[in-house]
Design an enzyme around this catalytic site. Sequence first.
Site, PDB file in Angstrom:
ATOM      1  N   HIS A  18       0.847  -1.199   0.000  1.00 43.04           N
ATOM      2  CA  HIS A  18       0.000   0.000   0.000  1.00 43.04           C
ATOM      3  C   HIS A  18       0.878   1.243   0.000  1.00 43.04           C
ATOM      4  O   HIS A  18       1.808   1.351   0.782  1.00 43.04           O
ATOM      5  CB  HIS A  18      -0.906   0.020   1.238  1.00 43.04           C
ATOM      6  CG  HIS A  18      -2.090  -0.892   1.107  1.00 43.04           C
ATOM      7  ND1 HIS A  18      -3.182  -0.821   1.928  1.00 43.04           N
ATOM      8  CD2 HIS A  18      -2.351  -1.889   0.227  1.00 43.04           C
ATOM      9  CE1 HIS A  18      -4.069  -1.736   1.567  1.00 43.04           C
ATOM     10  NE2 HIS A  18      -3.581  -2.400   0.549  1.00 43.04           N
TER      11      HIS A  18
ATOM     12  N   TYR B  79      -8.912   5.509   7.912  1.00 37.41           N
ATOM     13  CA  TYR B  79      -8.968   5.882   9.332  1.00 37.41           C
ATOM     14  C   TYR B  79      -9.994   6.998   9.442  1.00 37.41           C
ATOM     15  O   TYR B  79      -9.783   8.085   8.887  1.00 37.41           O
ATOM     16  CB  TYR B  79      -7.605   6.390   9.817  1.00 37.41           C
ATOM     17  CG  TYR B  79      -6.569   5.307  10.013  1.00 37.41           C
ATOM     18  CD1 TYR B  79      -5.892   4.738   8.937  1.00 37.41           C
ATOM     19  CD2 TYR B  79      -6.259   4.845  11.293  1.00 37.41           C
ATOM     20  CE1 TYR B  79      -4.944   3.750   9.126  1.00 37.41           C
ATOM     21  CE2 TYR B  79      -5.306   3.852  11.497  1.00 37.41           C
ATOM     22  CZ  TYR B  79      -4.657   3.306  10.408  1.00 37.41           C
ATOM     23  OH  TYR B  79      -3.723   2.326  10.606  1.00 37.41           O
TER      24      TYR B  79
ATOM     25  N   PRO C 223      -3.373  -0.246  19.011  1.00 35.68           N
ATOM     26  CA  PRO C 223      -3.113  -0.669  17.627  1.00 35.68           C
ATOM     27  C   PRO C 223      -3.311   0.407  16.564  1.00 35.68           C
ATOM     28  O   PRO C 223      -3.050   0.157  15.391  1.00 35.68           O
ATOM     29  CB  PRO C 223      -4.107  -1.820  17.428  1.00 35.68           C
ATOM     30  CG  PRO C 223      -5.164  -1.621  18.445  1.00 35.68           C
ATOM     31  CD  PRO C 223      -4.554  -0.902  19.600  1.00 35.68           C
TER      32      PRO C 223
ATOM     33  N   LYS D  53       1.770  -0.622  15.145  1.00 39.63           N
ATOM     34  CA  LYS D  53       3.186  -0.718  15.514  1.00 39.63           C
ATOM     35  C   LYS D  53       3.568  -1.977  16.303  1.00 39.63           C
ATOM     36  O   LYS D  53       4.754  -2.321  16.367  1.00 39.63           O
ATOM     37  CB  LYS D  53       3.581   0.508  16.365  1.00 39.63           C
ATOM     38  CG  LYS D  53       3.662   1.784  15.571  1.00 39.63           C
ATOM     39  CD  LYS D  53       4.940   1.840  14.765  1.00 39.63           C
ATOM     40  CE  LYS D  53       4.924   2.882  13.688  1.00 39.63           C
ATOM     41  NZ  LYS D  53       4.636   2.402  12.336  1.00 39.63           N
TER      42      LYS D  53
ATOM     43  N   TYR E 200       4.484   6.203  10.260  1.00 41.13           N
ATOM     44  CA  TYR E 200       3.602   5.073   9.937  1.00 41.13           C
ATOM     45  C   TYR E 200       4.360   3.999   9.155  1.00 41.13           C
ATOM     46  O   TYR E 200       4.226   2.809   9.422  1.00 41.13           O
ATOM     47  CB  TYR E 200       2.397   5.566   9.125  1.00 41.13           C
ATOM     48  CG  TYR E 200       1.274   4.550   9.037  1.00 41.13           C
ATOM     49  CD1 TYR E 200       0.165   4.644   9.870  1.00 41.13           C
ATOM     50  CD2 TYR E 200       1.313   3.494   8.113  1.00 41.13           C
ATOM     51  CE1 TYR E 200      -0.864   3.711   9.796  1.00 41.13           C
ATOM     52  CE2 TYR E 200       0.300   2.568   8.038  1.00 41.13           C
ATOM     53  CZ  TYR E 200      -0.794   2.684   8.875  1.00 41.13           C
ATOM     54  OH  TYR E 200      -1.809   1.760   8.804  1.00 41.13           O
TER      55      TYR E 200
HETATM   56  C1  FAD Z   1      -5.777  -9.513  21.103  1.00 39.42           C
HETATM   57  C2  FAD Z   1      -4.720  -8.731  20.356  1.00 39.42           C
HETATM   58  C3  FAD Z   1      -5.057  -8.075  19.160  1.00 39.42           C
HETATM   59  C4  FAD Z   1      -4.094  -7.319  18.489  1.00 39.42           C
HETATM   60  N1  FAD Z   1      -4.458  -6.663  17.355  1.00 39.42           N
HETATM   61  C5  FAD Z   1      -3.546  -5.889  16.732  1.00 39.42           C
HETATM   62  C6  FAD Z   1      -3.902  -5.156  15.579  1.00 39.42           C
HETATM   63  O1  FAD Z   1      -5.040  -5.188  15.133  1.00 39.42           O
HETATM   64  N2  FAD Z   1      -2.945  -4.381  14.991  1.00 39.42           N
HETATM   65  C7  FAD Z   1      -1.658  -4.308  15.499  1.00 39.42           C
HETATM   66  O2  FAD Z   1      -0.800  -3.620  14.947  1.00 39.42           O
HETATM   67  N3  FAD Z   1      -1.287  -5.015  16.566  1.00 39.42           N
HETATM   68  C8  FAD Z   1      -2.200  -5.795  17.202  1.00 39.42           C
HETATM   69  N4  FAD Z   1      -1.839  -6.476  18.291  1.00 39.42           N
HETATM   70  C9  FAD Z   1      -0.437  -6.397  18.725  1.00 39.42           C
HETATM   71  C10 FAD Z   1       0.458  -7.462  18.058  1.00 39.42           C
HETATM   72  O3  FAD Z   1      -0.286  -8.584  17.725  1.00 39.42           O
HETATM   73  C11 FAD Z   1       1.583  -7.790  19.031  1.00 39.42           C
HETATM   74  O4  FAD Z   1       2.317  -6.608  19.243  1.00 39.42           O
HETATM   75  C12 FAD Z   1       2.509  -8.912  18.536  1.00 39.42           C
HETATM   76  O5  FAD Z   1       1.842 -10.143  18.585  1.00 39.42           O
HETATM   77  C13 FAD Z   1       3.774  -8.973  19.403  1.00 39.42           C
HETATM   78  O6  FAD Z   1       4.472 -10.163  19.164  1.00 39.42           O
HETATM   79  P1  FAD Z   1       5.230 -10.896  20.354  1.00 39.42           P
HETATM   80  O7  FAD Z   1       5.836 -12.103  19.746  1.00 39.42           O
HETATM   81  O8  FAD Z   1       6.065  -9.929  21.069  1.00 39.42           O
HETATM   82  O9  FAD Z   1       4.096 -11.295  21.404  1.00 39.42           O
HETATM   83  P2  FAD Z   1       2.909 -12.395  21.266  1.00 39.42           P
HETATM   84  O10 FAD Z   1       2.426 -12.450  19.873  1.00 39.42           O
HETATM   85  O11 FAD Z   1       1.976 -12.045  22.348  1.00 39.42           O
HETATM   86  O12 FAD Z   1       3.641 -13.750  21.582  1.00 39.42           O
HETATM   87  C14 FAD Z   1       4.023 -14.116  22.885  1.00 39.42           C
HETATM   88  C15 FAD Z   1       3.945 -15.619  23.010  1.00 39.42           C
HETATM   89  O13 FAD Z   1       4.400 -15.994  24.305  1.00 39.42           O
HETATM   90  C16 FAD Z   1       3.569 -17.025  24.764  1.00 39.42           C
HETATM   91  N5  FAD Z   1       3.632 -17.112  26.235  1.00 39.42           N
HETATM   92  C17 FAD Z   1       3.001 -16.361  27.148  1.00 39.42           C
HETATM   93  N6  FAD Z   1       3.264 -16.793  28.390  1.00 39.42           N
HETATM   94  C18 FAD Z   1       4.106 -17.843  28.247  1.00 39.42           C
HETATM   95  C19 FAD Z   1       4.717 -18.727  29.176  1.00 39.42           C
HETATM   96  N7  FAD Z   1       4.482 -18.621  30.497  1.00 39.42           N
HETATM   97  N8  FAD Z   1       5.517 -19.710  28.708  1.00 39.42           N
HETATM   98  C20 FAD Z   1       5.731 -19.850  27.374  1.00 39.42           C
HETATM   99  N9  FAD Z   1       5.154 -19.044  26.441  1.00 39.42           N
HETATM  100  C21 FAD Z   1       4.351 -18.050  26.874  1.00 39.42           C
HETATM  101  C22 FAD Z   1       2.195 -16.623  24.263  1.00 39.42           C
HETATM  102  O14 FAD Z   1       1.291 -17.717  24.239  1.00 39.42           O
HETATM  103  C23 FAD Z   1       2.518 -16.124  22.871  1.00 39.42           C
HETATM  104  O15 FAD Z   1       2.474 -17.129  21.897  1.00 39.42           O
HETATM  105  C24 FAD Z   1      -2.775  -7.230  18.994  1.00 39.42           C
HETATM  106  C25 FAD Z   1      -2.446  -7.890  20.168  1.00 39.42           C
HETATM  107  C26 FAD Z   1      -3.393  -8.615  20.864  1.00 39.42           C
HETATM  108  C27 FAD Z   1      -2.999  -9.298  22.161  1.00 39.42           C
END
Ligand code: FAD
Length: 391
Positions: A72, A201, A294, A298, A384
């Site tokens: 995009h 938006y 969100p 980011k 962005y």
């Molecule tokens: C419900 C939701 C909706 C979202 N929607 C958007 C959106 O629309 N747009 C946007 O930009 N961002 C969105 N985000 C943000 C984005 O998805 C996250 O910033 C991104 O997933 C970060 O990646 P991560 O790997 O750091 O964390 P996560 O994806 O949260 O991964 C962390 C992992 O650690 C695991 N974990 C937790 N505790 C333990 C443990 N005790 N032992 C072992 N493993 C564990 C979890 O199960 C998970 O798989 C959303 C986040 C959430 C929670």
Amino acid sequence: MRTDVVVIGAGPAGLLLAHLLAAEGIESIVIEARTKQYVAARIRAGILESASVDLLRAAGLGAGIEAEGEEHRGIYLQWPHERHHLDFTALVGRSVWVYGQTQLQADLVAASEAAGRPVFYDASGAALHDLDSDRPYVTFTDADGNGQRIDALAVAGCDGAFGPSRAAMPDGQRETWERVYPYSWLGILADVPPSTDELIYAWHPDGFALHSMRSATVSRLYLQVPNGTNAADWPDDRIWDTLATRLGHGQDGWRLTPGPITERSVLPMRSFVQSPMSHGRLFLAGDAAHTVPPTGAKGLNLAIADVALLAPALSDLVRDNDAKLADAYSGTALRRVWRAEHFSWWMTTMLHASGDPFDAQLQLSQLRWVTASAAGAAGLAENYTGLPIGF
Ligand SMILES: Cc1cc2nc3c(=O)[nH]c(=O)nc-3n(C[C@H](O)[C@H](O)[C@H](O)COP(=O)(O)OP(=O)(O)OC[C@H]3O[C@@H](n4cnc5c(N)ncnc54)[C@H](O)[C@@H]3O)c2cc1C
């Protein structure tokens, strides 16, 4: 078991870190609290910054983005009776890609399995030990109920906002900042082609709305709703009618096409940072260290940027016992984290109805400036599409 780096969490941060470490010849073992199916099905983010796409391509993970991603050039910003296009490519020479987090997660799992990297899914009770020493270890119970211990040279806490890594930092040595917003998002996935070529938006006196998409046949849409909203109180017709009003159905001939809703959920809006992002041999990455609302798209990109810095830092530490990059990791990552925190807060407060008429006038003034001034538009576009990793 023994390895170089134990990675806690098999979300995007954890699996990408393991992938980048492997490219440097560093071994890791990933442990994940949920099942593989659960992690694969989570519907979350969908926009990749240009720096994220560059990094994924360089890491050999670009095939899915090429095949199914959509580039995009910009976004639409609107308020009642006006819609404006911001052309990021013209403004700052960078674009963004629509590519669902579920697709990226699938790519990462496929790469991990193809390389035979160990991932323990369904692992419970993960606990971190001896982080102040240069021989930390992690204990957990595996899916079959067996107690496990992994000894390593470093631990990467990639376990999101609710994992144990964040809290494993000693109390007096960490600082946190938090902002809870007085509204949430009701998000839906719908089996209908998007009614727009790029994201819309929309500021509206009733509340914010966002028209996003996941593919040529799947739309992703959001509505600002009060905190505590129950998604079950929003039948399909109410959702589509509210989206039509806020997104300007009928305005200048534009039409919102409704379709079958396949998923709906309520997402609270929060900003959070924990500093520092490392302690001894523990290093936090992604949502384990920070959360953004969100609106600025980011969260996923910050997770990618963190591990892009962390992988070389851990490689130097593990392979050569060179701690220079590892010592600098927290400070370097936090500079970009705070920039993204500010941008996400700014987009959120510019676009969401607060109920205060003075706020509303300030928001409209800001929106007019951002869409009418090349300098204002370029500032939004630069943030962005994402600042360079290490900014
Ligand atoms: C419900 C939701 C909706 C979202 N929607 C958007 C959106 O629309 N747009 C946007 O930009 N961002 C969105 N985000 C943000 C984005 O998805 C996250 O910033 C991104 O997933 C970060 O990646 P991560 O790997 O750091 O964390 P996560 O994806 O949260 O991964 C962390 C992992 O650690 C695991 N974990 C937790 N505790 C333990 C443990 N005790 N032992 C072992 N493993 C564990 C979890 O199960 C998970 O798989 C959303 C986040 C959430 C929670």
